[in-house]
Design an enzyme around this catalytic site. Structure first.
Site, short mmCIF file in Angstrom:
data_model
loop_
_atom_site.label_atom_id
_atom_site.label_comp_id
_atom_site.label_asym_id
_atom_site.label_seq_id
_atom_site.Cartn_x
_atom_site.Cartn_y
_atom_site.Cartn_z
N ARG A 180 0.83 -1.23 0.00
CA ARG A 180 0.00 0.00 0.00
C ARG A 180 0.85 1.26 0.00
NH1 ARG A 180 -2.31 -3.63 -0.95
NH2 ARG A 180 -4.32 -4.39 -0.24
N SER A 254 -10.62 0.10 3.26
CA SER A 254 -9.84 -0.18 4.48
C SER A 254 -9.27 1.12 5.03
CB SER A 254 -8.68 -1.12 4.16
OG SER A 254 -9.17 -2.28 3.55
N GLU A 350 -4.56 4.14 6.29
CA GLU A 350 -4.25 3.83 4.88
C GLU A 350 -4.60 4.97 3.92
OE1 GLU A 350 -5.34 -0.12 3.12
OE2 GLU A 350 -6.09 1.16 1.52
C1 FAD Z 1 -15.21 0.67 -0.99
C2 FAD Z 1 -13.73 0.81 -1.21
C3 FAD Z 1 -12.96 -0.33 -1.37
C4 FAD Z 1 -11.58 -0.22 -1.59
N1 FAD Z 1 -10.86 -1.36 -1.75
C5 FAD Z 1 -9.52 -1.29 -1.95
C6 FAD Z 1 -8.75 -2.47 -2.13
O1 FAD Z 1 -9.27 -3.60 -2.12
N2 FAD Z 1 -7.42 -2.33 -2.32
C7 FAD Z 1 -6.82 -1.11 -2.36
O2 FAD Z 1 -5.59 -1.07 -2.55
N3 FAD Z 1 -7.51 0.02 -2.22
C8 FAD Z 1 -8.85 -0.02 -2.02
N4 FAD Z 1 -9.58 1.12 -1.85
C9 FAD Z 1 -8.90 2.41 -1.90
C10 FAD Z 1 -8.97 3.10 -3.30
O3 FAD Z 1 -9.97 2.52 -4.08
C11 FAD Z 1 -7.64 3.00 -4.06
O4 FAD Z 1 -6.59 3.52 -3.30
C12 FAD Z 1 -7.72 3.74 -5.40
O5 FAD Z 1 -6.54 3.49 -6.15
C13 FAD Z 1 -7.90 5.25 -5.23
O6 FAD Z 1 -8.16 5.82 -6.50
P1 FAD Z 1 -8.71 7.30 -6.61
O7 FAD Z 1 -8.63 7.72 -8.03
O8 FAD Z 1 -10.05 7.38 -5.99
O9 FAD Z 1 -7.63 8.05 -5.72
P2 FAD Z 1 -7.75 9.42 -4.96
O10 FAD Z 1 -8.40 9.21 -3.64
O11 FAD Z 1 -8.31 10.46 -5.82
O12 FAD Z 1 -6.20 9.72 -4.72
C14 FAD Z 1 -5.46 8.85 -3.86
C15 FAD Z 1 -4.02 9.39 -3.74
O13 FAD Z 1 -3.41 9.36 -5.02
C16 FAD Z 1 -3.02 10.67 -5.41
N5 FAD Z 1 -3.29 10.76 -6.84
C17 FAD Z 1 -4.47 10.48 -7.47
N6 FAD Z 1 -4.32 10.62 -8.79
C18 FAD Z 1 -3.03 11.02 -8.99
C19 FAD Z 1 -2.27 11.33 -10.15
N7 FAD Z 1 -2.79 11.26 -11.37
N8 FAD Z 1 -0.99 11.71 -9.99
C20 FAD Z 1 -0.42 11.77 -8.76
N9 FAD Z 1 -1.08 11.48 -7.63
C21 FAD Z 1 -2.38 11.10 -7.75
C22 FAD Z 1 -3.83 11.62 -4.58
O14 FAD Z 1 -3.16 12.85 -4.40
C23 FAD Z 1 -3.96 10.85 -3.29
O15 FAD Z 1 -2.78 11.02 -2.53
C24 FAD Z 1 -10.97 1.05 -1.65
C25 FAD Z 1 -11.76 2.21 -1.48
C26 FAD Z 1 -13.13 2.09 -1.28
C27 FAD Z 1 -13.95 3.32 -1.14
#
Ligand code: FAD
Length: 354
Positions: A180, A254, A350
């Protein structure tokens, strides 16, 4: 999802930037906290991104990048500019009998991309089905589920240095991937904006079924010879029953990482809690499921103010509708203090708290 027409940096697309002011972030992150961004800009292509990086609003203010906000919590109003990546496109770079190499723009939706790969016969990402969020955020915390981590399939990450506006390609080994985590979440946080991720996927499936009852789930459905699509469907089904849907209940998946402890610490805990759950790691360390620790502290299904501990999975905190960043902080302190005093283990959060 259609294969993209865009070139590697797509610099010929028109650079249109529209910087909005005082934008609510409540609907822009899945935990749904009430917060406002001083400035907000959605980016559709790389040339707009380069124009934004040079703009006075960007240069004079702090910034944060956002995908779909499923791993970010806006704990308070953000005084700088929130930059949301919406660039789209999937390109096949090379292909042979064994594997295919793809370039995928950061703004693509992760689950749609996984479904695209499976319907085209490109395998490896099936266990990562239905993880919310964007492709660009996937390497940031090296998303993982059901025994698979995305870094096993990433060859490169393309990013732009926000200080020099230069494009840099990070090879897999340069991304600092671990559980992670990556350099984009730690040492280089907010320094690089990821514009595309490069994947190498397999033409023959190598299914990973040894985790969290996947094999049993397939057996119980009478699927003896599963395909990657069967695995993906099962993963989606299990996730839908176990995890709250962010569209209905604010959450960020998580909330705490699984901590690792030394063997002597583990043996001490095992004497007191013979049913302790654990995974043995290399180098004599043990990973303890954070959800088990939180559950054993009696939090599962309870609420700390307007922040709930999900009834089906203690690792997930939920917004009961009116939670603020202060409420989330209070819940974090209460849970981490209790886990520390009961197990002498320090939990770490996380998602990214902004
Ligand atoms: C119901 C649920 C279940 C989940 N299950 C899992 C799981 O099984 N495994 C897991 O690993 N995660 C899980 N997650 C967490 C999440 O889905 C992941 O971390 C996902 O990759 C986040 O994507 P996002 O675009 O929403 O990121 P955001 O929340 O928009 O960004 C996350 C981080 O990445 C940075 N970021 C985003 N885009 C960029 C970019 N283009 N360039 C540089 N930095 C960037 C942001 O600044 C921030 O620090 C879950 C979340 C939810 C709500």
């Amino acid at each position: 999802m259609k294969p993209a027409s865009g070139g590697v940096h797509n610099l010929r697309a028109p650079s249109i930037i529209q910087i909005k002011e005082r934008i609510s972030l409540k609907e822009r992150h899945t935990f749904g906290l009430p917060a406002t961004a001083r400035f907000f800009c959605e980016i559709e292509n790389e040339s707009s991104l380069l124009a934004l990086l040079k703009s006075p609003t960007f240069r004079d203010n702090e910034h944060v990048f956002l995908g779909e906000g499923s791993n970010s919590l806006f704990m308070r109003d953000y005084p700088g500019i929130v930059v949301c990546l919406r660039n789209k496109g999937v390109r096949i770079l090379s292909e042979n009998d064994e594997a295919v190499c793809l370039r995928v723009s950061a703004g693509e939706n992760w689950h749609e991309f996984v479904q695209y790969t499976l319907t085209h016969g490109y395998f490896g990402l099936e266990n990562l089905s239905l993880i919310p969020g964007s492709v660009g955020a996937a390497p940031v915390q090296n998303i993982g589920a059901y025994g698979v981590e995305v870094n096993d399939f990433i060859t490169h990450v393309e990013a732009i240095d926000v200080e020099s506006a230069e494009v840099r390609t990070f090879k897999n080994k340069e991304c600092g991937f671990s559980y992670r985590d990556s350099c984009f979440k730690s040492s280089l946080k907010n320094r690089y904006v990821i514009t595309a991720v490069f994947f190498r996927l397999l033409k023959q499936p190598h299914l990973v079924l040894g985790y969290a009852g996947l094999r049993e789930g397939l057996d119980s459905r009478g699927i003896n010879n599963p395909t990657a699509l069967d695995v993906s469907a099962l993963v989606c089904e299990v996730r839908r029953t176990k995890l709250p849907d962010p569209k209905e209940t604010g959450n960020a998946g998580s909330f705490f990482k699984h901590p690792t402890i030394t063997e002597s610490h583990y043996l001490k805990l095992k004497e007191i809690f013979p049913d302790i759950k654990s995974f043995e790691l290399d180098h004599g360390r043990y990973k303890i499921p954070a959800g088990w620790l939180i559950e054993r502290c009696g939090f599962k299904g309870r609420s700390i103010g307007p922040v709930g501990i999900y009834k089906k999975q203690a690792l997930v905190l939920v917004n009961n509708g009116v939670a603020s960043g202060v409420d989330v902080e209070r819940a974090i302190v209460k849970i981490t203090e209790k886990v520390k005093s009961k197990f002498d283990i320090i939990l770490s959060v996380e998602p990214v708290l902004i």
